[in-house]
Design a protein around this motif. Structure first.
Motif, PDB file in Angstrom:
ATOM      1  N   ALA A  40     -61.292  22.258 -16.514  1.00  0.00           N
ATOM      2  CA  ALA A  40     -60.638  23.629 -16.804  1.00  0.00           C
ATOM      3  C   ALA A  40     -59.494  23.755 -15.946  1.00  0.00           C
ATOM      4  O   ALA A  40     -58.131  24.056 -16.236  1.00  0.00           O
TER       5      ALA A  40
ATOM      6  N   TRP B  72     -56.966  28.771 -20.850  1.00  0.00           N
ATOM      7  CA  TRP B  72     -57.538  27.987 -19.756  1.00  0.00           C
ATOM      8  C   TRP B  72     -57.502  28.586 -18.418  1.00  0.00           C
ATOM      9  O   TRP B  72     -58.502  28.242 -17.707  1.00  0.00           O
TER      10      TRP B  72
ATOM     11  N   VAL C 249     -60.885  30.441 -18.742  1.00  0.00           N
ATOM     12  CA  VAL C 249     -61.976  29.308 -18.786  1.00  0.00           C
ATOM     13  C   VAL C 249     -62.272  28.990 -17.222  1.00  0.00           C
ATOM     14  O   VAL C 249     -63.361  28.738 -16.708  1.00  0.00           O
TER      15      VAL C 249
ATOM     16  N   MET D 188     -65.628  30.923 -16.483  1.00  0.00           N
ATOM     17  CA  MET D 188     -66.607  29.962 -16.996  1.00  0.00           C
ATOM     18  C   MET D 188     -66.724  28.707 -16.089  1.00  0.00           C
ATOM     19  O   MET D 188     -67.609  27.791 -16.167  1.00  0.00           O
TER      20      MET D 188
ATOM     21  N   VAL E 196     -70.560  25.026 -23.042  1.00  0.00           N
ATOM     22  CA  VAL E 196     -69.076  25.554 -22.821  1.00  0.00           C
ATOM     23  C   VAL E 196     -68.313  24.138 -22.788  1.00  0.00           C
ATOM     24  O   VAL E 196     -67.067  24.377 -23.305  1.00  0.00           O
TER      25      VAL E 196
ATOM     26  N   CYS F 242     -64.757  23.790 -24.986  1.00  0.00           N
ATOM     27  CA  CYS F 242     -63.511  23.352 -24.374  1.00  0.00           C
ATOM     28  C   CYS F 242     -62.876  22.017 -25.052  1.00  0.00           C
ATOM     29  O   CYS F 242     -61.794  21.801 -25.428  1.00  0.00           O
TER      30      CYS F 242
END
Length: 511
Positions: free
Chosen positions: A84, A105, A108, A112, A143, A147
């Motif tokens: 990411a 992004w 994320v 995340m 995840v 992505c």
């Protein structure tokens, strides 16, 4: 100087008039005059930026003391964080403004990536994890796969040429705001916000705390037992039309000389700014909503500034780490105010707000005890406006349902978009859903890049308003639950339907 300027204008016209194949690699035509200074600066910043996002910050987190176990979950989380970070660096350094993809992004990377990685290292999570460790490994892996699916969708969108709607005879031109309907929206916005303010007892309450706002809404009688539809409509119509009208007039002033010379336009803008200062201020609203308001305004007021775009993405990481965890100062009154002291800069990442990854793991555990809902949760979000008195089996927020299953008293928990797809359709639905979102985001970014150019639809461009608004609202959609986010989204769509026309007007295109 004249010949150079004329040549630049010719290049811009040629760029817009290029065949559709010129759009194949995903973005607006390059600016006619390449900023040489920025090219040199971007090369100078690229190495420290990439190293900082991909290497330095993850390394600092990995070096933090804690009781975390360095197992498969740890290494998967590290890979996700670096992936990411690399994609976010790409968005920042890109020569094209990829607004929706950049915000995706950024979310994320922080929510995340960095935050869950700190939680794994320190060995502490904002919300307890009730299932086995394997569910956290599965959540992290999903995840990461989601992505990759998002990137695949964006890549497919970049390979497909755009159709130039501006030359479409069937639709008459690009989507623009009809001048008369825009005035109607202004009237609706002022009346709806005035009703909202009066219903809650005046402007003073909007500068107290969110707790008092919520209590006042309950006392107003618009909240029925077991249903928040009345509250959602009151807040939605009190805030969204005012914001949209304000953004449309902001774009007119930012892009039209004629509008800047008009006293009536300036007066309407000032009135709308004052209204938004009351109903959309950061004290009485959720942090994610105010972030939406702020981002939408910045990108509407400065639509063609590449420096602003890069600055927002670059500073967003710092803001998320340092400012955002403490930005809930006005959520509670003085007696209920939580302490904002912290011994480490990473402590807020493991004690507040960033529960997205652990809630995904808990959702996987919850789904394992039952079965997938096959679209029921998403249908509940789409039909948010149906009262529970009419639809007795209407699904609750995904975060609320998982929280109740966990036995928690506080069920205001996140349900990230990955979770919503997982509950309904499992891994295949999550992968397909993220791929579609990546595709739509990339296509929207390309059209937005065209809309904000001088050769675009002009001051009344609807897309030039919608894209920044969706970019800001992306934080809410990605954080979830969708049922909570659907209300304002639907009200915004209704307002856009009211003002949008595809009949291009020459007067609206004048500068």
């Amino acid at each position: 100087m004249t010949s150079v300027h004329t040549s630049a204008q010719e290049q811009a016209a040629q760029a817009v008039a290029r065949p559709e194949s010129a759009w194949a690699w995903g973005g607006a035509p390059e600016p006619p005059e390449r900023p040489i200074a920025w090219s040199m600066l971007s090369r100078a910043l690229s190495v420290p930026l990439v190293l900082g996002l991909v290497c330095f910050l993850p390394a600092v987190i990995a070096a933090q003391p804690g009781s975390g176990v360095r197992d498969t979950a740890y290494w998967l989380q590290l890979v996700l964080t670096c992936y990411a970070g690399a994609r976010l660096a790409t968005m920042i350094l890109s020569t094209r403004r990829r607004l929706l993809q950049g915000v995706f992004w950024m979310f994320v990377y922080i929510a995340m990536g960095v935050a869950p990685f700190a939680q794994v290292v320190i060995g502490q999570t904002p919300t307890p994890m009730v299932g086995p460790r394997q569910d956290l490994i599965t959540a992290t892996a999903m995840v990461l796969v989601g992505c990759a699916a998002y990137d695949l969708g964006a890549l497919l969108a970049s390979r497909r040429p755009l159709r130039r709607r501006a030359t479409s005879r069937s639709r008459g031109g690009p989507a623009v705001a009809h001048p008369v309907r825009l005035r109607v929206l202004v009237i609706v916005a002022l009346l709806a916000s005035a009703f909202y303010v009066m219903k809650l007892g005046g402007p003073v309450v909007f500068f107290s705390s969110r707790q008092e706002i919520n209590e006042t809404v309950v006392a107003s009688g618009v909240v029925a037992e077991g249903s928040n539809v009345g509250s959602a409509f009151l807040k939605g119509f009190g805030t969204v039309p005012a914001l949209l009208a304000f953004l449309f007039y902001t774009r007119r002033l930012a892009t039209s000389r004629r509008a800047r010379r008009s006293p009536s336009t300036a007066l309407v803008w000032v009135a709308l700014a004052a209204v938004n200062l009351v109903v959309n201020n950061p004290i009485s609203n959720a942090r994610y909503w105010f972030l939406t308001v702020l981002m939408a305004f910045v990108f509407t007021a400065l639509p063609s500034s590449a420096a602003v775009y890069r600055t927002v993405l670059a500073t967003g990481v710092v803001g998320a780490l340092v400012v955002f965890p403490y930005a809930d100062k006005f959520r509670y009154d003085d007696e209920a105010q939580r302490s904002a002291q912290s011994a480490s800069v990473f402590e807020p990442l493991v004690t507040k707000d960033y529960d997205q990854m652990v809630m995904f793991a808990n959702t996987i555990s919850w789904v394992d005890t039952r079965e997938h809902t096959y679209g029921r949760q998403l249908a509940g979000s789409a039909l948010f406006f149906v009262p529970r008195a009419v639809w007795s089996g209407k699904p609750e927020d995904t975060g609320v349902r998982v929280g109740q299953w966990m036995g928690l008293r506080m069920t205001n928990l996140s349900a990230p978009l990955w979770t919503e797809f997982w509950v309904d359709f499992g891994a295949s639905g999550m992968i397909g859903g993220l791929a579609l979102i990546g595709y739509a985001a990339a296509r929207t970014d390309r059209r937005y890049a065209l809309a904000v150019t001088r050769a675009g639809p002009g001051p009344g461009s609807v897309l030039a308003i919608v894209a920044p608004l969706i970019a800001g609202y992306t934080f809410i959609l990605l954080r979830g639950p969708l049922l909570q986010a659907a209300g304002k989204l639907a009200i915004g769509a209704l307002c856009l339907v009211l003002v949008t026309t595809f009949r291009e007007r020459r007067a609206a295109r004048r500068r």
